[in-house]
Scaffold this motif. Structure first.
Motif, PDB file in Angstrom:
ATOM      1  N   PRO A  54      23.100  84.742 -63.847  1.00 39.32           N
ATOM      2  CA  PRO A  54      23.332  83.861 -62.696  1.00 39.32           C
ATOM      3  C   PRO A  54      22.141  82.909 -62.528  1.00 39.32           C
ATOM      4  CG  PRO A  54      23.776  86.152 -62.131  1.00 39.32           C
ATOM      5  CD  PRO A  54      23.078  86.151 -63.465  1.00 39.32           C
ATOM      6  N   PRO A  55      22.288  81.861 -61.705  1.00 43.45           N
ATOM      7  CA  PRO A  55      21.161  80.965 -61.456  1.00 43.45           C
ATOM      8  C   PRO A  55      19.916  81.726 -60.978  1.00 43.45           C
ATOM      9  CG  PRO A  55      23.167  80.024 -60.572  1.00 43.45           C
ATOM     10  CD  PRO A  55      23.498  81.426 -61.002  1.00 43.45           C
ATOM     11  N   GLN A  56      18.778  81.326 -61.488  1.00 41.46           N
ATOM     12  CA  GLN A  56      17.465  81.901 -61.169  1.00 41.46           C
ATOM     13  C   GLN A  56      17.287  83.342 -61.653  1.00 41.46           C
ATOM     14  OE1 GLN A  56      14.980  79.836 -60.194  1.00 41.46           O
ATOM     15  NE2 GLN A  56      16.636  78.370 -60.520  1.00 41.46           N
ATOM     16  N   ILE A  57      18.156  83.771 -62.556  1.00 43.82           N
ATOM     17  CA  ILE A  57      18.013  85.087 -63.197  1.00 43.82           C
ATOM     18  C   ILE A  57      17.689  84.842 -64.660  1.00 43.82           C
ATOM     19  CG2 ILE A  57      19.174  87.254 -63.820  1.00 43.82           C
ATOM     20  CD1 ILE A  57      18.587  86.954 -60.813  1.00 43.82           C
ATOM     21  N   GLY A  58      16.821  85.658 -65.205  1.00 39.32           N
ATOM     22  CA  GLY A  58      16.415  85.484 -66.589  1.00 39.32           C
ATOM     23  C   GLY A  58      16.416  86.787 -67.355  1.00 39.32           C
ATOM     24  N   THR A  76      21.564  75.808 -68.143  1.00 41.17           N
ATOM     25  CA  THR A  76      20.251  75.221 -68.399  1.00 41.17           C
ATOM     26  C   THR A  76      19.204  76.324 -68.316  1.00 41.17           C
ATOM     27  OG1 THR A  76      21.001  73.159 -67.408  1.00 41.17           O
ATOM     28  CG2 THR A  76      18.637  73.428 -67.696  1.00 41.17           C
ATOM     29  N   PHE A  77      18.403  76.453 -69.370  1.00 39.58           N
ATOM     30  CA  PHE A  77      17.438  77.541 -69.471  1.00 39.58           C
ATOM     31  C   PHE A  77      16.035  77.043 -69.716  1.00 39.58           C
ATOM     32  CE2 PHE A  77      21.283  79.827 -70.003  1.00 39.58           C
ATOM     33  CZ  PHE A  77      21.019  81.081 -69.495  1.00 39.58           C
ATOM     34  N   GLN A  78      15.094  77.730 -69.114  1.00 37.89           N
ATOM     35  CA  GLN A  78      13.686  77.577 -69.461  1.00 37.89           C
ATOM     36  C   GLN A  78      13.382  78.698 -70.433  1.00 37.89           C
ATOM     37  OE1 GLN A  78      10.669  76.772 -66.361  1.00 37.89           O
ATOM     38  NE2 GLN A  78       9.790  78.704 -67.060  1.00 37.89           N
ATOM     39  N   ILE A  79      12.935  78.352 -71.624  1.00 40.23           N
ATOM     40  CA  ILE A  79      12.661  79.334 -72.676  1.00 40.23           C
ATOM     41  C   ILE A  79      11.169  79.313 -72.972  1.00 40.23           C
ATOM     42  CG2 ILE A  79      13.112  80.002 -75.070  1.00 40.23           C
ATOM     43  CD1 ILE A  79      15.814  78.500 -74.807  1.00 40.23           C
ATOM     44  N   THR A  80      10.562  80.502 -72.997  1.00 39.62           N
ATOM     45  CA  THR A  80       9.158  80.627 -73.347  1.00 39.62           C
ATOM     46  C   THR A  80       9.053  81.532 -74.569  1.00 39.62           C
ATOM     47  OG1 THR A  80       8.497  80.370 -71.039  1.00 39.62           O
ATOM     48  CG2 THR A  80       6.867  81.320 -72.542  1.00 39.62           C
ATOM     49  N   ASP A  81       8.424  81.021 -75.626  1.00 44.00           N
ATOM     50  CA  ASP A  81       8.201  81.800 -76.841  1.00 44.00           C
ATOM     51  C   ASP A  81       6.859  81.403 -77.436  1.00 44.00           C
ATOM     52  OD1 ASP A  81       8.682  79.355 -78.113  1.00 44.00           O
ATOM     53  OD2 ASP A  81      10.692  79.907 -78.763  1.00 44.00           O
ATOM     54  N   GLU A  82       6.618  81.785 -78.685  1.00 40.82           N
ATOM     55  CA  GLU A  82       5.317  81.522 -79.303  1.00 40.82           C
ATOM     56  C   GLU A  82       5.011  80.037 -79.433  1.00 40.82           C
ATOM     57  OE1 GLU A  82       8.368  81.481 -82.381  1.00 40.82           O
ATOM     58  OE2 GLU A  82       7.857  83.067 -80.994  1.00 40.82           O
ATOM     59  N   SER A  83       6.013  79.164 -79.342  1.00 41.22           N
ATOM     60  CA  SER A  83       5.757  77.726 -79.459  1.00 41.22           C
ATOM     61  C   SER A  83       5.564  77.047 -78.108  1.00 41.22           C
ATOM     62  CB  SER A  83       6.885  77.048 -80.246  1.00 41.22           C
ATOM     63  OG  SER A  83       8.105  77.159 -79.557  1.00 41.22           O
ATOM     64  N   GLY A  84       5.667  77.804 -77.004  1.00 40.34           N
ATOM     65  CA  GLY A  84       5.463  77.235 -75.681  1.00 40.34           C
ATOM     66  C   GLY A  84       6.676  77.399 -74.783  1.00 40.34           C
ATOM     67  N   THR A  85       6.747  76.568 -73.732  1.00 42.44           N
ATOM     68  CA  THR A  85       7.848  76.622 -72.767  1.00 42.44           C
ATOM     69  C   THR A  85       8.592  75.296 -72.804  1.00 42.44           C
ATOM     70  OG1 THR A  85       6.614  78.142 -71.354  1.00 42.44           O
ATOM     71  CG2 THR A  85       8.436  76.953 -70.331  1.00 42.44           C
ATOM     72  N   ARG A  86       9.914  75.377 -72.810  1.00 38.71           N
ATOM     73  CA  ARG A  86      10.752  74.183 -72.825  1.00 38.71           C
ATOM     74  C   ARG A  86      12.019  74.446 -72.041  1.00 38.71           C
ATOM     75  NH1 ARG A  86      10.848  77.154 -77.107  1.00 38.71           N
ATOM     76  NH2 ARG A  86      12.728  77.676 -78.248  1.00 38.71           N
ATOM     77  N   THR A  87      12.670  73.380 -71.607  1.00 39.03           N
ATOM     78  CA  THR A  87      13.954  73.483 -70.924  1.00 39.03           C
ATOM     79  C   THR A  87      15.046  73.043 -71.894  1.00 39.03           C
ATOM     80  OG1 THR A  87      12.917  73.064 -68.799  1.00 39.03           O
ATOM     81  CG2 THR A  87      15.304  72.738 -68.927  1.00 39.03           C
ATOM     82  N   VAL A  88      16.109  73.849 -71.978  1.00 40.62           N
ATOM     83  CA  VAL A  88      17.179  73.613 -72.946  1.00 40.62           C
ATOM     84  C   VAL A  88      18.533  73.682 -72.252  1.00 40.62           C
ATOM     85  CG1 VAL A  88      18.260  74.510 -75.056  1.00 40.62           C
ATOM     86  CG2 VAL A  88      15.787  74.632 -74.782  1.00 40.62           C
ATOM     87  N   THR A 112      24.763  77.170 -62.612  1.00 39.98           N
ATOM     88  CA  THR A 112      25.951  77.943 -62.987  1.00 39.98           C
ATOM     89  C   THR A 112      25.529  79.262 -63.627  1.00 39.98           C
ATOM     90  OG1 THR A 112      26.051  76.909 -65.172  1.00 39.98           O
ATOM     91  CG2 THR A 112      27.319  75.855 -63.403  1.00 39.98           C
ATOM     92  N   THR A 113      26.420  80.246 -63.606  1.00 41.02           N
ATOM     93  CA  THR A 113      26.184  81.523 -64.280  1.00 41.02           C
ATOM     94  C   THR A 113      26.508  81.356 -65.753  1.00 41.02           C
ATOM     95  OG1 THR A 113      26.636  82.807 -62.299  1.00 41.02           O
ATOM     96  CG2 THR A 113      26.890  83.943 -64.406  1.00 41.02           C
ATOM     97  N   ALA A 114      25.543  81.643 -66.612  1.00 42.57           N
ATOM     98  CA  ALA A 114      25.711  81.528 -68.057  1.00 42.57           C
ATOM     99  C   ALA A 114      25.996  82.913 -68.652  1.00 42.57           C
ATOM    100  CB  ALA A 114      24.467  80.923 -68.691  1.00 42.57           C
ATOM    101  N   VAL A 115      26.826  82.938 -69.706  1.00 42.77           N
ATOM    102  CA  VAL A 115      27.219  84.204 -70.327  1.00 42.77           C
ATOM    103  C   VAL A 115      27.171  84.047 -71.846  1.00 42.77           C
ATOM    104  CG1 VAL A 115      28.993  85.992 -70.481  1.00 42.77           C
ATOM    105  CG2 VAL A 115      28.766  84.638 -68.376  1.00 42.77           C
ATOM    106  N   PHE A 116      26.569  85.042 -72.523  1.00 41.85           N
ATOM    107  CA  PHE A 116      26.426  85.008 -73.972  1.00 41.85           C
ATOM    108  C   PHE A 116      26.915  86.320 -74.598  1.00 41.85           C
ATOM    109  CE2 PHE A 116      23.113  82.444 -72.124  1.00 41.85           C
ATOM    110  CZ  PHE A 116      23.115  81.293 -72.905  1.00 41.85           C
ATOM    111  N   LEU A 117      27.411  86.218 -75.819  1.00 39.81           N
ATOM    112  CA  LEU A 117      27.650  87.379 -76.664  1.00 39.81           C
ATOM    113  C   LEU A 117      26.571  87.356 -77.745  1.00 39.81           C
ATOM    114  CD1 LEU A 117      31.513  87.421 -77.275  1.00 39.81           C
ATOM    115  CD2 LEU A 117      30.182  88.859 -75.724  1.00 39.81           C
TER     116      LEU A 117
END
Length: 122
Positions: A54-58, A76-88, A112-117
């Protein structure tokens, strides 16, 4: 003898880089103590997770074995990994694949609530 010691040192360094025993896997990881993924299928070869954000859940910092992912509902996601933080922006129906062990943290910064398999190879 020196070659053998060098080879063993290289192997141990490589193994330590590909294993993340201190991080949880995606099923164990959650957000603020709440689970975001559930197992929808598991056998000797694969494990399939359904992860809902859901929104604001990670998803706290975690690692993934090699896997294939499919986006049931994008966001829309903020992703943080070894290369830094970005919005995707992740589009519904998109897919992704990682052939190596990876680690990251994600946060749904959209509305919006995002869902992945996620299908993990054992």
């Amino acid at each position: 003898m020196i070659r053998l010691l060098t080879a063993l040192l290289c192997i141990s360094v490589l193994l330590s880089c590909t294993q993340n025993p201190k991080l949880p896997d995606p099923l164990e990881a959650g957000w603020n103590g709440e689970k975001v993924c559930e197992v929808i299928h598991e056998d000797d070869d694969i494990r399939v997770l359904k992860c809902t954000f859901p929104p604001q859940i990670g998803h706290e910092l975690h690692y993934h074995q090699p896997h294939f992912g499919y986006t049931l509902v994008g966001g829309t996601f903020q992703i943080t990994d070894e290369s830094g933080t970005r919005t995707v922006e992740v589009k519904t129906g998109s897919n992704f694949r990682n052939t190596e062990i990876i680690s990251h943290e994600v946060l749904n910064v959209g509305t919006t609530t995002a869902v992945f398999l996620i299908t993990e190879i054992k």
